[in-house]
Design a protein around this motif. Structure first.
Motif, PDB file in Angstrom:
ATOM      1  N   LEU A  37      40.840  44.149  50.861  1.00 48.71           N
ATOM      2  CA  LEU A  37      40.193  45.198  51.633  1.00 48.71           C
ATOM      3  C   LEU A  37      40.734  45.278  53.056  1.00 48.71           C
ATOM      4  O   LEU A  37      40.877  46.380  53.608  1.00 48.71           O
TER       5      LEU A  37
ATOM      6  N   GLU B 126      42.051  48.738  53.829  1.00 50.89           N
ATOM      7  CA  GLU B 126      41.090  49.489  54.642  1.00 50.89           C
ATOM      8  C   GLU B 126      41.186  49.186  56.141  1.00 50.89           C
ATOM      9  O   GLU B 126      40.580  49.868  56.945  1.00 50.89           O
TER      10      GLU B 126
ATOM     11  N   TRP C 285      37.126  46.716  57.331  1.00 51.61           N
ATOM     12  CA  TRP C 285      36.942  46.680  55.878  1.00 51.61           C
ATOM     13  C   TRP C 285      35.495  46.365  55.472  1.00 51.61           C
ATOM     14  O   TRP C 285      35.007  46.859  54.470  1.00 51.61           O
TER      15      TRP C 285
ATOM     16  N   LYS D  29      33.140  48.995  54.379  1.00 49.80           N
ATOM     17  CA  LYS D  29      33.357  49.605  53.065  1.00 49.80           C
ATOM     18  C   LYS D  29      32.607  48.864  51.955  1.00 49.80           C
ATOM     19  O   LYS D  29      32.698  49.236  50.787  1.00 49.80           O
TER      20      LYS D  29
ATOM     21  N   ASN E  78      35.343  49.316  44.893  1.00 48.86           N
ATOM     22  CA  ASN E  78      36.652  49.555  45.513  1.00 48.86           C
ATOM     23  C   ASN E  78      37.769  49.408  44.477  1.00 48.86           C
ATOM     24  O   ASN E  78      38.846  48.905  44.793  1.00 48.86           O
TER      25      ASN E  78
ATOM     26  N   HIS F  46      41.625  49.730  44.761  1.00 46.08           N
ATOM     27  CA  HIS F  46      42.413  48.701  45.450  1.00 46.08           C
ATOM     28  C   HIS F  46      42.673  47.473  44.572  1.00 46.08           C
ATOM     29  O   HIS F  46      43.515  46.648  44.902  1.00 46.08           O
TER      30      HIS F  46
END
Length: 179
Positions: A68, A72, A76, A79, A124, A127
């Motif tokens: 992340l 991100e 992160w 998120k 997520n 990812h």
């Protein structure tokens, strides 16, 4: 000068200095002495499983954090699924107010329940999908390992057949993730 000489002796298989392994075994043996042999043996078997699950759980946390952070950026943690983040922040706040607990408190993922780790990955998925065969694969392993982890964390004893299942799931995860 001593260190360079000691290195030569150690390379030849000669012990120089204290044997930390023996010292640890002696300390453990002394701490367990008051308990019966059967209880001690069971505890040592479960300790091996605890160690494996401890390493596994923290590797999953690292994978989430690193992935992340890379995808991100430094924010992160924003998120994380809202319920997961709220739960973790609440537990983190409690840890900071319990000043007698001096362990790691700054990592938000350290306050996420084991069972919530899969939900972070699933939320997520874009990812993580290149790392894992499927969401079903992830969910199945994490659900099974969570049950075993909770059993162990609450000092219950598993049967030897369950040991093998845990070792198999962790080895499968390590192979797929590339550890």
């Amino acid at each position: 000068m001593f260190e360079s000489e000691a290195g030569q002796f150690q390379a030849a298989g000669i012990q120089v200095g204290a044997d930390h392994g023996q010292a640890e075994e002696r300390l453990l043996s002394e701490a367990l002495t008051p308990f019966g042999v059967s209880r001690r043996n069971g505890a040592l078997e479960m300790a091996r499983l605890y160690a494996v699950l401890h390493c596994f759980e923290n590797e999953v946390r690292s994978l989430i954090r690193e992935t992340l952070e890379e995808k991100e950026g430094p924010e992160w943690a924003n998120k994380l699924p809202a319920k997961v983040k709220q739960h973790a922040e609440s537990r983190q706040k409690t840890a900071f107010s319990d000043s007698w607990l001096e362990g790691e408190k700054s990592d938000i993922l350290g306050f996420v329940d084991f069972g919530q780790l899969a939900s972070i990955i699933l939320e997520n998925w874009k990812h993580f999908e290149a790392l894992m065969p499927s969401q079903h694969w992830l969910k199945q392993r994490m659900d099974e390992l969570e049950k075993a982890r909770n059993f162990i964390a609450h000092n219950r004893t598993l049967l030897p057949s369950e040991f093998q299942r845990i070792y198999m799931y962790v080895a499968d995860w390590n192979r797929v993730i590339g550890l």
